[in-house]
Design a protein around this motif. Structure first.
Motif, PDB file in Angstrom:
ATOM      1  N   CYS A  24       0.858  -1.189   0.000  1.00  0.00           N
ATOM      2  CA  CYS A  24       0.000   0.000   0.000  1.00  0.00           C
ATOM      3  C   CYS A  24       0.893   1.238   0.000  1.00  0.00           C
ATOM      4  N   ARG A  25       0.465   2.250  -0.746  1.00  0.00           N
ATOM      5  CA  ARG A  25       1.178   3.525  -0.791  1.00  0.00           C
ATOM      6  C   ARG A  25       0.560   4.453   0.247  1.00  0.00           C
ATOM      7  N   PHE A  26       1.331   4.745   1.286  1.00  0.00           N
ATOM      8  CA  PHE A  26       0.881   5.643   2.340  1.00  0.00           C
ATOM      9  C   PHE A  26       1.487   7.022   2.097  1.00  0.00           C
ATOM     10  N   ALA A  27       0.623   8.018   1.897  1.00  0.00           N
ATOM     11  CA  ALA A  27       1.058   9.404   1.760  1.00  0.00           C
ATOM     12  C   ALA A  27       0.943  10.034   3.146  1.00  0.00           C
ATOM     13  N   ILE A  28       2.082  10.192   3.799  1.00  0.00           N
ATOM     14  CA  ILE A  28       2.112  10.648   5.186  1.00  0.00           C
ATOM     15  C   ILE A  28       2.079  12.183   5.212  1.00  0.00           C
ATOM     16  N   PRO A  29       1.124  12.767   5.965  1.00  0.00           N
ATOM     17  CA  PRO A  29       0.985  14.225   5.954  1.00  0.00           C
ATOM     18  C   PRO A  29       2.127  14.972   6.649  1.00  0.00           C
ATOM     19  N   ASP A  30       2.806  14.324   7.623  1.00  0.00           N
ATOM     20  CA  ASP A  30       3.856  15.030   8.363  1.00  0.00           C
ATOM     21  C   ASP A  30       5.054  14.121   8.546  1.00  0.00           C
ATOM     22  N   PRO A  31       6.215  14.425   7.978  1.00  0.00           N
ATOM     23  CA  PRO A  31       6.448  15.620   7.167  1.00  0.00           C
ATOM     24  C   PRO A  31       5.796  15.502   5.790  1.00  0.00           C
ATOM     25  N   ALA A  32       5.318  16.621   5.309  1.00  0.00           N
ATOM     26  CA  ALA A  32       4.587  16.657   4.037  1.00  0.00           C
ATOM     27  C   ALA A  32       5.427  16.065   2.913  1.00  0.00           C
ATOM     28  N   GLY A  33       4.757  15.314   2.066  1.00  0.00           N
ATOM     29  CA  GLY A  33       5.429  14.741   0.910  1.00  0.00           C
ATOM     30  C   GLY A  33       6.073  13.388   1.155  1.00  0.00           C
ATOM     31  N   THR A  34       5.992  12.865   2.377  1.00  0.00           N
ATOM     32  CA  THR A  34       6.582  11.566   2.668  1.00  0.00           C
ATOM     33  C   THR A  34       5.665  10.464   2.153  1.00  0.00           C
ATOM     34  N   ALA A  38       4.132   0.093   2.262  1.00  0.00           N
ATOM     35  CA  ALA A  38       4.105  -0.850   3.377  1.00  0.00           C
ATOM     36  C   ALA A  38       3.061  -1.932   3.120  1.00  0.00           C
ATOM     37  N   ALA A  39       3.238  -3.031   3.815  1.00  0.00           N
ATOM     38  CA  ALA A  39       2.295  -4.143   3.712  1.00  0.00           C
ATOM     39  C   ALA A  39       0.931  -3.714   4.233  1.00  0.00           C
ATOM     40  N   PRO A  40      -0.148  -4.209   3.617  1.00  0.00           N
ATOM     41  CA  PRO A  40      -1.481  -3.880   4.118  1.00  0.00           C
ATOM     42  C   PRO A  40      -1.687  -4.430   5.524  1.00  0.00           C
ATOM     43  N   GLU A  60     -11.004  -4.909   4.459  1.00  0.00           N
ATOM     44  CA  GLU A  60     -11.223  -3.473   4.292  1.00  0.00           C
ATOM     45  C   GLU A  60     -10.312  -2.860   3.230  1.00  0.00           C
ATOM     46  N   GLU A  61      -9.025  -3.182   3.282  1.00  0.00           N
ATOM     47  CA  GLU A  61      -8.055  -2.497   2.434  1.00  0.00           C
ATOM     48  C   GLU A  61      -7.904  -3.107   1.044  1.00  0.00           C
ATOM     49  N   VAL A  62      -7.810  -4.442   0.957  1.00  0.00           N
ATOM     50  CA  VAL A  62      -7.490  -5.047  -0.343  1.00  0.00           C
ATOM     51  C   VAL A  62      -8.532  -6.042  -0.840  1.00  0.00           C
ATOM     52  N   GLY A  63      -9.512  -6.411  -0.001  1.00  0.00           N
ATOM     53  CA  GLY A  63     -10.556  -7.330  -0.426  1.00  0.00           C
ATOM     54  C   GLY A  63     -10.139  -8.785  -0.406  1.00  0.00           C
ATOM     55  N   LEU A  64      -9.171  -9.130   0.416  1.00  0.00           N
ATOM     56  CA  LEU A  64      -8.678 -10.508   0.501  1.00  0.00           C
ATOM     57  C   LEU A  64      -9.262 -11.197   1.729  1.00  0.00           C
ATOM     58  N   THR A  65      -9.804 -12.401   1.515  1.00  0.00           N
ATOM     59  CA  THR A  65     -10.336 -13.196   2.624  1.00  0.00           C
ATOM     60  C   THR A  65      -9.253 -14.139   3.114  1.00  0.00           C
ATOM     61  N   VAL A  66      -9.006 -14.125   4.403  1.00  0.00           N
ATOM     62  CA  VAL A  66      -8.014 -14.998   5.021  1.00  0.00           C
ATOM     63  C   VAL A  66      -8.747 -16.139   5.696  1.00  0.00           C
ATOM     64  N   SER A 109     -14.084   2.748   0.924  1.00  0.00           N
ATOM     65  CA  SER A 109     -14.154   3.633  -0.241  1.00  0.00           C
ATOM     66  C   SER A 109     -12.805   4.336  -0.417  1.00  0.00           C
ATOM     67  N   ASP A 110     -12.619   4.976  -1.556  1.00  0.00           N
ATOM     68  CA  ASP A 110     -11.387   5.731  -1.783  1.00  0.00           C
ATOM     69  C   ASP A 110     -11.213   6.818  -0.724  1.00  0.00           C
ATOM     70  N   ASP A 111     -12.303   7.465  -0.331  1.00  0.00           N
ATOM     71  CA  ASP A 111     -12.228   8.501   0.705  1.00  0.00           C
ATOM     72  C   ASP A 111     -11.821   7.899   2.050  1.00  0.00           C
ATOM     73  N   GLU A 112     -12.360   6.711   2.376  1.00  0.00           N
ATOM     74  CA  GLU A 112     -11.991   6.057   3.639  1.00  0.00           C
ATOM     75  C   GLU A 112     -10.527   5.611   3.614  1.00  0.00           C
ATOM     76  N   LEU A 113     -10.071   5.121   2.459  1.00  0.00           N
ATOM     77  CA  LEU A 113      -8.653   4.765   2.343  1.00  0.00           C
ATOM     78  C   LEU A 113      -7.783   6.015   2.498  1.00  0.00           C
ATOM     79  N   ALA A 114      -8.183   7.110   1.862  1.00  0.00           N
ATOM     80  CA  ALA A 114      -7.426   8.359   1.965  1.00  0.00           C
ATOM     81  C   ALA A 114      -7.358   8.846   3.411  1.00  0.00           C
ATOM     82  N   ALA A 115      -8.428   8.634   4.175  1.00  0.00           N
ATOM     83  CA  ALA A 115      -8.431   9.024   5.585  1.00  0.00           C
ATOM     84  C   ALA A 115      -7.401   8.222   6.377  1.00  0.00           C
ATOM     85  N   GLU A 116      -7.037   7.042   5.857  1.00  0.00           N
ATOM     86  CA  GLU A 116      -5.990   6.217   6.478  1.00  0.00           C
ATOM     87  C   GLU A 116      -4.648   6.433   5.780  1.00  0.00           C
ATOM     88  N   ASN A 117      -4.575   7.487   4.965  1.00  0.00           N
ATOM     89  CA  ASN A 117      -3.374   7.888   4.228  1.00  0.00           C
ATOM     90  C   ASN A 117      -2.981   6.927   3.108  1.00  0.00           C
TER      91      ASN A 117
END
Length: 164
Positions: A24-34, A38-40, A60-66, A109-117
């Motif tokens: 997963c690509r995590f866009a970390i707000p602080d410091p900006a641009g980081t 990382a693994a889901p 929730e994140e990738v739709g994989l059933t374990v 949703s994309d918005d919920e994923l974005a809320a988790e960066n």
């Protein structure tokens, strides 16, 4: 000695037939641009077992059933102020899941994923990670080394202790 407040999390090393790993690509707000790849996975909720947390996070994140309990392959403790909001650091336990390649799409949703960066997902070959020259980071920073060891040596008898 004061107690340390660590966030306990579970993460999945999801490998497909060609040994590509889903990150997963995590866009970390602080410091900006980081940006950190990382693994889901995510935090273990109160009264939730690690396996239940892993199942929930992957749906929730990738739709994989374990189904069955995957092997516990890595353990990581990072004590660093600011590494996890509201905590002194994190404890990540990583579990290995072998599967066929799929297009990740979880229940969030994309918005919920974005809320988790989370701003994207990608299958990476270990060679791509080892040779990456860009500004993005990986978690753990030396991901290529333990990933290659896991692929070549198989599931360790005890979880391997990872660095930052």
């Amino acid at each position: 000695m004061p107690s340390v407040n660590l966030r306990h999390s579970v993460r999945a090393i999801i490998l497909e037939a060609d040994n590509c790993i889903l990150l997963c690509r995590f866009a970390i707000p602080d410091p900006a641009g980081t940006v950190v790849w990382a693994a889901p996975g995510g935090g273990i909720e109160p009264d939730e077992t690690p396996l239940a947390a892993l199942r929930r996070e992957l749906q929730e994140e990738v739709g994989l059933t374990v189904g069955t309990r995957p092997p516990h392959v890595w353990h990581q403790e990072v004590v660093a102020p600011g590494h996890a909001a509201g905590y002194d650091g994190v404890v990540n336990d990583y579990f290995l899941i072998r599967t066929t390649r799929f297009t990740p799409r979880g229940t969030l949703s994309d918005d919920e994923l974005a809320a988790e960066n989370i701003s994207g997902m990608k299958w990476w070959h270990p060679r791509e990670i080892a040779g990456y020259q860009g500004s993005d980071l990986f978690s753990p920073r030396d991901l290529a080394a333990p990933l290659t060891a896991l692929i070549t040596s198989g599931v360790p008898a005890e979880p391997v202790l990872l660095g930052l």
